[in-house]
Design an enzyme around this catalytic site. Sequence first.
Site, PDB file in Angstrom:
ATOM      1  CG  HIS A  22      -1.887   0.991   1.423  1.00  0.00           C
ATOM      2  ND1 HIS A  22      -1.616   2.263   1.851  1.00  0.00           N
ATOM      3  CD2 HIS A  22      -3.220   0.946   1.209  1.00  0.00           C
ATOM      4  CE1 HIS A  22      -2.753   2.959   1.902  1.00  0.00           C
ATOM      5  NE2 HIS A  22      -3.730   2.189   1.514  1.00  0.00           N
ATOM      6  CG  ASP A  24       0.536  -2.244   6.079  1.00  0.00           C
ATOM      7  OD1 ASP A  24      -0.439  -2.367   6.850  1.00  0.00           O
ATOM      8  OD2 ASP A  24       0.481  -1.592   5.024  1.00  0.00           O
ATOM      9  CD  GLN A  27      -6.983  -4.317   4.200  1.00  0.00           C
ATOM     10  OE1 GLN A  27      -7.921  -5.000   4.610  1.00  0.00           O
ATOM     11  NE2 GLN A  27      -7.148  -3.073   3.784  1.00  0.00           N
ATOM     12  CB  CYS A  86      -3.806   3.453  -1.486  1.00  0.00           C
ATOM     13  SG  CYS A  86      -4.980   4.745  -1.169  1.00  0.00           S
ATOM     14  CE  LYS A  99      -7.272   0.038   6.221  1.00  0.00           C
ATOM     15  NZ  LYS A  99      -8.033   0.498   5.059  1.00  0.00           N
TER      16      LYS A  99
HETATM   17  C1  LIG Z   1      -2.469  -2.676   3.527  1.00  0.00           C
HETATM   18  C2  LIG Z   1      -2.775  -1.294   4.014  1.00  0.00           C
HETATM   19  N1  LIG Z   1      -1.818  -0.579   4.601  1.00  0.00           N
HETATM   20  C3  LIG Z   1      -2.038   0.654   5.076  1.00  0.00           C
HETATM   21  C4  LIG Z   1      -3.273   1.246   4.963  1.00  0.00           C
HETATM   22  C5  LIG Z   1      -3.468   2.624   5.505  1.00  0.00           C
HETATM   23  O1  LIG Z   1      -4.343   2.578   6.594  1.00  0.00           O
HETATM   24  P1  LIG Z   1      -4.886   3.930   7.249  1.00  0.00           P
HETATM   25  O2  LIG Z   1      -5.472   4.731   6.124  1.00  0.00           O
HETATM   26  O3  LIG Z   1      -5.921   3.456   8.212  1.00  0.00           O
HETATM   27  O4  LIG Z   1      -3.743   4.600   7.902  1.00  0.00           O
HETATM   28  C6  LIG Z   1      -4.306   0.553   4.341  1.00  0.00           C
HETATM   29  C7  LIG Z   1      -5.619   1.178   4.138  1.00  0.00           C
HETATM   30  O5  LIG Z   1      -6.319   0.893   3.184  1.00  0.00           O
HETATM   31  C8  LIG Z   1      -4.055  -0.758   3.861  1.00  0.00           C
HETATM   32  O6  LIG Z   1      -5.019  -1.472   3.276  1.00  0.00           O
END
Ligand SMILES: Cc1ncc(COP(=O)(O)O)c(C=O)c1O
Length: 415
Positions: A132, A209, A212, A373, A235
Amino acid sequence: MSAATATPARRFDVQAIRRDFPILSERVHDRPLVYLDSANTSQKPRSVIDAEREVYETYYSNVHRGVYQTSVRAEQAFEAARQKLQRFIGARESREIVFVRGTTEAINLVAYTYGRAQLKPGDEILISAMEHHSNIVPWQMLCEQQGGVLRVAPIDDDGEIVLEEMERLLSPRTRLVAVGHVSNALGTVNPVKRIVELAHARGVPVLVDGAQGVPHLKVDVQDLDCDFYAFSGHKMYGPSGIGVLYGKAALLEAMPPFHGGGDMILSVTFEKTTYNVLPYKFEAGTPNIAGAIALGAAVDYLTDLDMDQVAAHEQELLTYATDALSRVPGLRFIGTARHKAGVLSFVLEGVHPHDMGTVLDYEGIAIRTGHHCAQPVMERFGVPATARASLGIYNTREEIDVLVRGLLKVAEMFR
Ligand SMILES: Cc1ncc(COP(=O)(O)O)c(C=O)c1O
């Protein structure tokens, strides 16, 4: 908690779960809402909404500062939430749980503190090609500032990391590996435990990270042995604006603070400031108090359901949905890894994903369309965007059937 004293998990009854989520009885364009965008953000059960409201209605005050009753109560609830999160992800100590705004802030925290202190010109950060943007851009910024190099482990046509390549890219200059637990764009569940082993064999720490990961899988950070694990409350059926950075205590201790301000200090003079102990060293300023407490309620909700049952329900639904969607003429999946969680990314021949999303919206179906993203992933698969249906604890086979009917209608319209 010993097995003898553990409360048995609630029976996984999806209709009962649906009744816990007020929004699921809403109608959209005069149709029942079919919410298939939980990877973007999940809906909230009543217990989470009530927990947040209760804070504001009955004991809202600042934490760590007051001697009066409501402040003491707010602080106790805030710290109790931290302990719930500690248990939920299997952290050794509650001081390893740092409250942040979400995954993005957690990763930036590590980049700005650990990264800045460790990365010298020519040093490397290793990520994968399915990250991401939150797990790409902070490292790019860090490399720009420090003269470092960003290395990227490739993924294959199914959307799996090519492990041998990742191993090859681990060099004596690698200072950190940063990798997603589950890809939001492809649904791939990465072998993070194996990646941690490979990196640790060369003395390289690993940030996972987990944005998910935590909502869909039982996560045990001690078992994974990762050094950092970042995730977002919104999430995992909790509020937005609150999330967690888990870090091993020894690493967090050695890292400089991120933001300067109130709460992160023990004493301040104009000559010298001494920083607070963990986790407060990284929690400058007034935190999202009600958000953290409500995130604790989301943890209670998931714990009550049991993450093994959550994962089993979503796997069953993923298999059903993969089978059902593959019968839609012209539909091609992007992301066909052997081990996936909760995400179906696809394109439909001759139809732009945005058009697909708009037509489906009129059927009451909420899916995400775009690059999610993860633009480099789109580039890897040669598509500008995909449509993505993502699953949560409240989704049903009937909703997948509604999606399939909607997609057949789209295919018909654009034929
Ligand atoms: C794999 C992953 N990493 C990071 C993020 C960023 O999360 P946040 O916008 O809650 O900071 C997301 C959000 O879609 C994500 O799916």
